[in-house]
Design an enzyme around this catalytic site. Structure first.
Site, short mmCIF file in Angstrom:
data_model
loop_
_atom_site.label_atom_id
_atom_site.label_comp_id
_atom_site.label_asym_id
_atom_site.label_seq_id
_atom_site.Cartn_x
_atom_site.Cartn_y
_atom_site.Cartn_z
N GLY A 123 7.10 -6.74 -10.60
CA GLY A 123 8.12 -7.53 -11.26
C GLY A 123 7.50 -8.42 -12.31
O GLY A 123 6.31 -8.30 -12.64
N GLY A 124 8.30 -9.33 -12.82
CA GLY A 124 7.81 -10.19 -13.89
C GLY A 124 6.73 -11.15 -13.47
O GLY A 124 5.94 -11.59 -14.30
N THR A 131 2.84 -8.15 -8.56
CA THR A 131 2.88 -6.79 -8.06
C THR A 131 2.79 -6.82 -6.55
O THR A 131 2.06 -7.65 -5.97
CB THR A 131 1.72 -5.96 -8.64
OG1 THR A 131 1.77 -6.03 -10.06
CG2 THR A 131 1.82 -4.50 -8.22
N VAL A 132 3.51 -5.92 -5.89
CA VAL A 132 3.52 -5.87 -4.43
C VAL A 132 2.82 -4.60 -3.97
O VAL A 132 3.12 -3.51 -4.45
CB VAL A 132 4.96 -5.90 -3.88
CG1 VAL A 132 4.95 -5.94 -2.36
CG2 VAL A 132 5.72 -7.11 -4.43
N LYS A 161 1.77 -9.65 -2.10
CA LYS A 161 2.29 -9.93 -3.43
C LYS A 161 1.21 -10.65 -4.23
O LYS A 161 0.81 -11.76 -3.88
CB LYS A 161 3.55 -10.80 -3.33
CG LYS A 161 4.61 -10.16 -2.45
CD LYS A 161 5.75 -11.11 -2.16
CE LYS A 161 6.70 -10.48 -1.15
NZ LYS A 161 7.83 -11.36 -0.83
N ASP A 183 17.60 -16.74 -4.74
CA ASP A 183 17.70 -15.41 -5.34
C ASP A 183 18.16 -14.41 -4.29
O ASP A 183 17.61 -13.32 -4.16
CB ASP A 183 16.37 -14.99 -5.94
CG ASP A 183 16.51 -13.83 -6.93
OD1 ASP A 183 17.65 -13.60 -7.40
OD2 ASP A 183 15.51 -13.17 -7.23
#
Length: 746
Positions: free
Chosen positions: A23-24, A27-28, A42, A136
């Site tokens: 994602g912004g 990284t996972v 993460k 979120d």
């Protein structure tokens, strides 16, 4: 997906296996602990690592997120906010996201929808109680695991959002699932914002669309702030609850605790929409008026004595006045439950505080005696990690109670009054299901986990403590693969005056005198396998699986061996059609519950296997259906306690259902038997007493600990001491009471 060129090989000592997504902000990756457990790591992008303010906020979020380890969240197991590139490791959860589920299969049905709603409300309760606001909550951040919905990404998202807002003033989030205040004044959002997002999630789950969907994100955001939600396809039974969550004013929305009260009283199958339909965009005042106009609501406030309601915890204390506009809906739910003669009536009959059941029967068996000098008590045992709430498990020896788990190697507590004689602490992060090993006449054995900043100490040890003085006698490094093999976190067992452990290399059993630590024998595992000790009454068995299956977390062909307790010699192999979990002994046979899995996901239990160690005969019985929940065995009967409160008794010989009882105690542990009753308890300290004969409700209590939901498939939290019971709850809380005078359920 596989790792890409340029991806790290390991992070923080965890070897990486695959890339899960990016994602912004980071990284996972999929990785594994040294014991083989999968974790999601993460890794924050390098450009954020150099910002001091981001690091401070990320560190604060990690500290808060560590305390969120309920049944419906992804627990943080490790983190390094000070690393060159900060990272966080969380429990890896198998399952599709809610977004994937709705896209592939469409909206959820009534039963699925109710379970999702309760699970998400539980998750918000756990998150909010430790001072975290998710901010979120959206379909891609909800994973539908076999054990129930799990909320992910609460640890990083808040720190990232705050950083972005500080630097640029931009609003970060997903407009269809954001609250009005998040769009207007994002810095000041509180727990009510998550409740609003939950309301949008429930509409999306029920209909496949959000309540404010529009042709553009801008128009969607406008409708969130200014327009009424579109609720035309929402089931009527859920409608008023959703509306209360979607109130434009945060202070008028229910808290997560209050929301649970509403959701628990909804019917098991929510049914469909109103016969005439509900107009999309119909106003909240009209709907609330419709529900509050029922004749079953004679007063605007919930009656002071409302035994129908599962006792709320946290801010929703008994007697607290619930918030304004949706309060009539809750009152109506109480009235409907009373008219319907459901759980409410049964609880009321058995909760007067005099120990009488619905028929006036005494709960305690006539021969059960109360410990001399006993009085009700409550005690909190400080552990080595006070920042991580957890649970203890206990065994009784005379009037001494020995407990361990949750940052505590072992502690001695008086069963009479709760006074503590001594406590030996564990500095590491508690592991779910890893509690006390056991006790002999003079020795207590527990687990010690090393602190994260102590690479020199063994990761896991079995520690022997003198029962009288609390003095440490000896310790030995221990393996940690028992859960992968047996489904139980039990790396050591007490066998008479000895303790049998798995060595640190997970390659052999070691038997020692429990008090002196003197090594009696060692026995290597069969070639190519990993094993765990399994107590079976007076016998000791070994349950083994191939290393290939253990490494793949897919043990489907376990093998049992009888173990000679004097020499460690293994008997002839007994092959079992798995996967299966040892439960206990009935009629001299080891009873195992067969797991039902869909691909890698455990969905419950669908069969019984019985093993006669003497003849090596294995007998199988099918269950009528798949039962999900916390399994356990007491007095020769199998029980499964479902997450939503359904308790089922099963015959271990035939697999037939003896009885089932829907209760209001959700997330209860396995059973404990004694004093004429079966006891089940939740992590918040709610205790449920059922008749072992037919499952009739004897009494329940209110919560006693303001804590988290607790571990899944939990072992029994109740220890029976004659006519008294000692109960373990979250945050290392212990309390005891007389079963003839259980605490009132208000």
């Amino acid at each position: 997906m596989s790792l890409r060129a340029g991806d790290p090989v390991e992070i923080g000592g965890y070897p990486l296996e695959a890339r899960l997504g990016a994602g912004g902000m980071g990284t996972v990756f999929l990785a594994r602990t040294s014991s083989g457990r999968p974790v999601a790591i993460k890794l924050i992008h390098q450009q954020f690592a150099g910002d001091d303010e981001f690091r401070i906020r990320f560190r604060q979020e990690v500290a808060a997120a560590r305390r969120v380890s309920g049944a419906f969240t992804a627990a943080v197991v490790d983190a390094a906010p000070e690393a060159e590139q900060p990272w966080m490791a969380t429990t890896y959860i198998e399952g599709h996201t809610l977004a994937q589920r709705i896209t592939r299969e469409g909206p959820l049905n009534g039963g699925e929808l109710r379970r999702l709603a309760i699970g998400l409300a539980e998750a918000l309760r756990d998150i909010h109680r430790v001072g975290v606001v998710h901010r979120d909550l959206k379909p891609s951040n909800v994973v539908l695991s076999p054990e129930g919905p799990r909320v992910i990404d609460f640890g990083i998202s808040r720190a990232v959002d705050q950083q972005t807002l500080t630097m640029t003033g931009r609003v970060i989030g997903t407009p269809p699932f954001m609250s009005p205040e998040q769009l207007q004044t994002p810095r000041g959002v509180g727990p009510g914002s998550d409740v609003f997002s939950l309301g949008t999630l429930l509409v999306y789950s029920a209909t496949g669309r959000g309540p404010f969907d529009a042709d553009s994100p801008y128009m969607t955001a406008y409708q969130v702030v200014h327009e009424e939600p579109s609720l035309g396809a929402v089931p009527t039974a859920l409608l008023a609850v959703v509306e209360s969550c979607l109130d434009k004013e945060p202070e008028r929305r229910p808290s997560a605790d209050e929301l649970l009260v509403l959701l628990r009283d909804l019917p098991a199958d929510l049914g469909g929409t109103h016969a005439n339909g509900i107009d999309a965009g119909r106003t909240r005042d009209t709907i609330t008026q419709h529900h509050s106009a029922t004749p079953a609501t004679p007063a605007p406030d919930v009656p002071p004595a409302a035994p129908a309601l599962p006792g709320p915890v946290g801010d929703a204390r008994p007697g607290r006045r619930l918030r304004g506009r949706w309060r009539p809906v809750l009152a109506a739910a109480v009235a409907v439950a009373a008219i319907g003669g459901g759980v409410a009536v049964l609880e009321s009959g058995g909760s007067r505080g005099d120990g009488a059941g619905p028929r006036g029967d005494s709960v305690a068996a006539p021969g059960a005696a109360l410990l001399e000098g006993f009085k009700p008590w409550r005690e909190t045992v400080p552990g080595g990690r006070p920042d991580i709430p957890d649970e203890l498990r206990c065994v009784l020896r005379g009037d001494a109670l020995f407990c361990g788990g949750g940052g505590v190697v072992a502690t001695r507590v008086s069963a009479r009054d709760g006074s503590r004689a001594w406590t030996v602490k564990s500095p590491g992060v508690p592991v779910q299901g890893m509690h006390l090993v056991g006790a002999t006449g003079d020795t207590v054995l527990g687990y010690r986990l090393a602190a994260e900043d102590d690479p020199q100490s063994p990761r896991s040890e079995v520690v022997a403590v003198d029962a009288e003085s609390g003095r440490e006698l000896w310790s030995v490094p221990s393996g940690a693969q028992s859960h992968a093999v047996t489904g139980r976190t039990r790396d050591a067992v007490v066998a008479g005056s000895a303790v049998v452990t798995v060595d640190a290399s997970d390659s052999r059993f070691e038997a020692r005198d429990a008090h002196s630590g003197e090594l009696a024998w060692t026995r290597s595992f069969p070639a190519g396998t990993q094993c765990a000790p399994v107590p079976a009454g007076a016998r000791l068995l070994a349950m083994c699986a191939t290393r290939t299956e253990v490494d793949a977390s897919a043990v489907r062909h376990p093998t049992l061996y009888a173990v000679d307790r004097r020499s460690g010699t293994l008997g002839r192999p007994i092959e079992v059609d798995g996967p299966a979990v040892p439960m206990g002994v009935a009629g001299g046979e080891l009873v195992l519950l067969k797991e039902h899995r869909e691909k890698m996901d455990l969905t419950g239990y669908d069969g019984v296997a019985r093993v006669d160690p003497a003849s090596r005969k294995v007998t199988y019985s099918r269950l009528a259906r798949t039962y999900a929940g916390a399994p356990g065995m007491a007095d020769g009967t199998l029980y499964v306690s479902g997450q939503t409160g359904l308790v089922t008794a099963l015959d271990p010989v035939t697999g037939r259902k003896k009885w089932s009882r829907q209760t209001s105690v959700e997330g209860a542990s396995g059973p404990a038997a004694g004093a004429g009753a079966l006891y089940f308890s939740s992590a918040t300290g709610r205790v449920l007493a059922l008749s072992p004969h037919d499952g009739s409700l004897l009494w329940t209590t209110n919560p006693r600990a303001d804590g988290l939901t607790g571990e899944q498939a939990a072992s029994p939290r109740v220890t029976v001491a004659g006519r008294a019971v000692i109960v373990a709850a979250t945050e290392n809380t212990l309390f005891a009471f007389d079963t003839r005078k259980p605490p009132k359920s208000d």
